[in-house]
Design a protein around this motif. Structure first.
Motif, mmCIF file in Angstrom:
data_model
loop_
_atom_site.group_PDB
_atom_site.id
_atom_site.type_symbol
_atom_site.label_atom_id
_atom_site.label_comp_id
_atom_site.label_asym_id
_atom_site.label_seq_id
_atom_site.Cartn_x
_atom_site.Cartn_y
_atom_site.Cartn_z
ATOM 1 N N LYS A 96 4.656 12.922 -19.675
ATOM 2 C CA LYS A 96 4.002 12.304 -20.834
ATOM 3 C C LYS A 96 4.729 10.989 -21.250
ATOM 4 C CE LYS A 96 2.843 16.528 -23.201
ATOM 5 N NZ LYS A 96 3.055 17.394 -24.618
ATOM 6 N N LEU A 97 5.938 10.677 -21.142
ATOM 7 C CA LEU A 97 6.534 9.606 -21.455
ATOM 8 C C LEU A 97 6.253 8.535 -20.428
ATOM 9 C CD1 LEU A 97 10.246 10.714 -22.278
ATOM 10 C CD2 LEU A 97 8.296 9.837 -23.909
ATOM 11 N N ILE A 98 5.978 8.754 -19.186
ATOM 12 C CA ILE A 98 5.724 7.650 -18.154
ATOM 13 C C ILE A 98 3.833 7.360 -18.813
ATOM 14 C CG2 ILE A 98 4.510 7.370 -15.873
ATOM 15 C CD1 ILE A 98 7.081 9.150 -14.910
ATOM 16 N N VAL A 99 3.305 8.292 -19.100
ATOM 17 C CA VAL A 99 1.930 7.897 -19.487
ATOM 18 C C VAL A 99 1.956 7.055 -20.723
ATOM 19 C CG1 VAL A 99 -0.231 8.905 -20.646
ATOM 20 C CG2 VAL A 99 0.731 10.012 -18.242
ATOM 21 N N ALA A 100 2.759 7.614 -21.771
ATOM 22 C CA ALA A 100 2.888 6.608 -22.786
ATOM 23 C C ALA A 100 3.212 5.251 -22.442
ATOM 24 C CB ALA A 100 3.976 7.302 -23.907
ATOM 25 N N HIS A 101 4.150 5.043 -21.551
ATOM 26 C CA HIS A 101 4.584 3.751 -21.261
ATOM 27 C C HIS A 101 3.432 2.984 -20.406
ATOM 28 C CE1 HIS A 101 7.325 0.635 -19.653
ATOM 29 N NE2 HIS A 101 6.742 0.826 -18.231
ATOM 30 N N VAL A 102 2.822 3.649 -19.636
ATOM 31 C CA VAL A 102 1.685 2.961 -18.877
ATOM 32 C C VAL A 102 0.715 2.486 -19.906
ATOM 33 C CG1 VAL A 102 -0.321 3.303 -17.381
ATOM 34 C CG2 VAL A 102 2.105 4.101 -16.691
ATOM 35 N N LEU A 103 0.331 3.309 -20.838
ATOM 36 C CA LEU A 103 -0.513 2.896 -22.167
ATOM 37 C C LEU A 103 0.015 1.783 -23.070
ATOM 38 C CD1 LEU A 103 -2.416 6.494 -22.452
ATOM 39 C CD2 LEU A 103 -3.151 4.691 -21.108
ATOM 40 N N GLY A 104 1.133 1.660 -23.105
ATOM 41 C CA GLY A 104 1.615 0.754 -23.973
ATOM 42 C C GLY A 104 1.829 1.351 -25.447
ATOM 43 N N ALA A 105 1.819 2.706 -25.294
ATOM 44 C CA ALA A 105 1.749 3.357 -26.786
ATOM 45 C C ALA A 105 3.319 3.719 -27.066
ATOM 46 C CB ALA A 105 0.985 4.751 -26.542
ATOM 47 N N ASN A 109 0.775 -1.325 0.081
ATOM 48 C CA ASN A 109 -0.116 -0.015 -0.076
ATOM 49 C C ASN A 109 0.751 1.222 0.039
ATOM 50 O OD1 ASN A 109 -2.459 -1.361 0.025
ATOM 51 N ND2 ASN A 109 -2.276 -1.792 2.205
ATOM 52 N N ARG A 110 1.887 1.067 -0.655
ATOM 53 C CA ARG A 110 2.804 2.530 -0.576
ATOM 54 C C ARG A 110 2.558 3.278 -1.713
ATOM 55 N NH1 ARG A 110 8.754 -0.196 -1.643
ATOM 56 N NH2 ARG A 110 7.753 0.320 -3.704
ATOM 57 N N GLN A 111 2.623 4.590 -1.409
ATOM 58 C CA GLN A 111 2.418 5.673 -2.345
ATOM 59 C C GLN A 111 3.548 6.571 -2.578
ATOM 60 O OE1 GLN A 111 -0.834 8.166 -0.968
ATOM 61 N NE2 GLN A 111 -2.382 6.636 -1.013
ATOM 62 N N THR A 112 3.661 6.966 -3.605
ATOM 63 C CA THR A 112 4.923 7.638 -4.119
ATOM 64 C C THR A 112 4.277 8.894 -4.789
ATOM 65 O OG1 THR A 112 6.351 5.771 -4.553
ATOM 66 C CG2 THR A 112 6.926 7.832 -5.428
ATOM 67 N N VAL A 113 5.070 10.102 -4.435
ATOM 68 C CA VAL A 113 4.502 11.154 -5.236
ATOM 69 C C VAL A 113 6.031 11.592 -6.239
ATOM 70 C CG1 VAL A 113 4.039 13.485 -5.303
ATOM 71 C CG2 VAL A 113 3.188 12.158 -3.608
ATOM 72 N N LEU A 114 5.721 11.827 -7.611
ATOM 73 C CA LEU A 114 6.648 12.084 -8.353
ATOM 74 C C LEU A 114 6.498 13.710 -8.940
ATOM 75 C CD1 LEU A 114 9.366 11.658 -10.302
ATOM 76 C CD2 LEU A 114 7.687 10.798 -11.833
ATOM 77 N N VAL A 115 7.186 14.514 -8.951
ATOM 78 C CA VAL A 115 7.159 15.908 -9.188
ATOM 79 C C VAL A 115 8.187 15.930 -10.344
ATOM 80 C CG1 VAL A 115 7.173 18.442 -8.726
ATOM 81 C CG2 VAL A 115 6.434 16.846 -7.006
ATOM 82 N N SER A 116 7.830 16.406 -11.681
ATOM 83 C CA SER A 116 8.601 16.374 -12.775
ATOM 84 C C SER A 116 8.159 17.412 -13.831
ATOM 85 C CB SER A 116 8.441 15.005 -13.244
ATOM 86 O OG SER A 116 9.316 14.862 -14.397
ATOM 87 N N HIS A 117 8.961 17.271 -14.923
ATOM 88 C CA HIS A 117 8.480 18.249 -15.952
ATOM 89 C C HIS A 117 7.706 17.574 -16.897
ATOM 90 C CE1 HIS A 117 11.746 21.176 -15.284
ATOM 91 N NE2 HIS A 117 12.382 20.306 -14.818
ATOM 92 N N GLU A 118 6.853 18.287 -17.618
ATOM 93 C CA GLU A 118 5.792 17.827 -18.530
ATOM 94 C C GLU A 118 6.530 16.638 -19.548
ATOM 95 O OE1 GLU A 118 3.360 19.687 -22.537
ATOM 96 O OE2 GLU A 118 5.179 20.774 -21.625
ATOM 97 N N ILE A 119 7.391 16.588 -19.826
ATOM 98 C CA ILE A 119 7.848 15.631 -21.030
ATOM 99 C C ILE A 119 8.138 14.389 -20.268
ATOM 100 C CG2 ILE A 119 10.440 15.993 -20.811
ATOM 101 C CD1 ILE A 119 8.605 14.821 -23.855
ATOM 102 N N VAL A 120 8.486 14.304 -18.871
ATOM 103 C CA VAL A 120 8.815 12.800 -18.066
ATOM 104 C C VAL A 120 7.367 12.458 -17.945
ATOM 105 C CG1 VAL A 120 9.487 12.166 -16.010
ATOM 106 C CG2 VAL A 120 10.879 13.730 -17.341
ATOM 107 N N ARG A 170 0.909 14.226 -28.669
ATOM 108 C CA ARG A 170 -0.351 14.309 -29.218
ATOM 109 C C ARG A 170 -1.172 14.592 -28.096
ATOM 110 N NH1 ARG A 170 -1.995 10.100 -33.201
ATOM 111 N NH2 ARG A 170 -3.670 11.553 -33.562
ATOM 112 N N PHE A 171 -0.689 14.853 -26.968
ATOM 113 C CA PHE A 171 -1.507 15.241 -25.676
ATOM 114 C C PHE A 171 -0.791 16.262 -24.973
ATOM 115 C CE2 PHE A 171 0.501 11.394 -24.368
ATOM 116 C CZ PHE A 171 0.935 11.757 -22.962
ATOM 117 N N GLU A 172 -1.681 17.278 -24.163
ATOM 118 C CA GLU A 172 -1.217 18.158 -23.120
ATOM 119 C C GLU A 172 -1.115 17.835 -21.868
ATOM 120 O OE1 GLU A 172 -0.522 21.380 -24.090
ATOM 121 O OE2 GLU A 172 -0.544 20.575 -26.308
ATOM 122 N N VAL A 173 -0.247 18.394 -21.248
ATOM 123 C CA VAL A 173 -0.369 18.384 -19.636
ATOM 124 C C VAL A 173 0.174 19.647 -19.063
ATOM 125 C CG1 VAL A 173 1.145 17.219 -17.924
ATOM 126 C CG2 VAL A 173 0.772 15.649 -19.847
#
Length: 64
Positions: free
Chosen positions: A17-26, A4-15, A33-36
């Motif tokens: 976006k790349l994490i989201v792409a990885h999670v989606l398998g894209a 039940n660990r939680q982690t907070v990551l504060v980062s720049h927009e590009i990071v 193609r998307f905004e943050v």
């Protein structure tokens, strides 16, 4: 409890976006193609080794 660990990551927009792409398998090139927005919240949940995008680019906390 490690499950039940939680982690907070504060980062720049590009990071984010790349994490989201990885999670989606894209392909990583999809990040163009998307905004943050600045100070937005995005949430990734990992359960039993599976990643799921819960929230993307939430700015409700910023008000008007």
């Amino acid at each position: 409890d490690e499950r039940n660990r939680q982690t907070v990551l504060v980062s720049h927009e590009i990071v984010v976006k790349l994490i989201v792409a990885h999670v989606l398998g894209a392909p990583y090139s999809v990040y163009r193609r998307f905004e943050v927005a600045n100070a937005s919240l995005s949430e990734v949940r990992i359960t039993d080794g599976r990643m799921k995008l819960i929230t993307l680019n939430d700015t409700a906390h910023l008000g008007d």
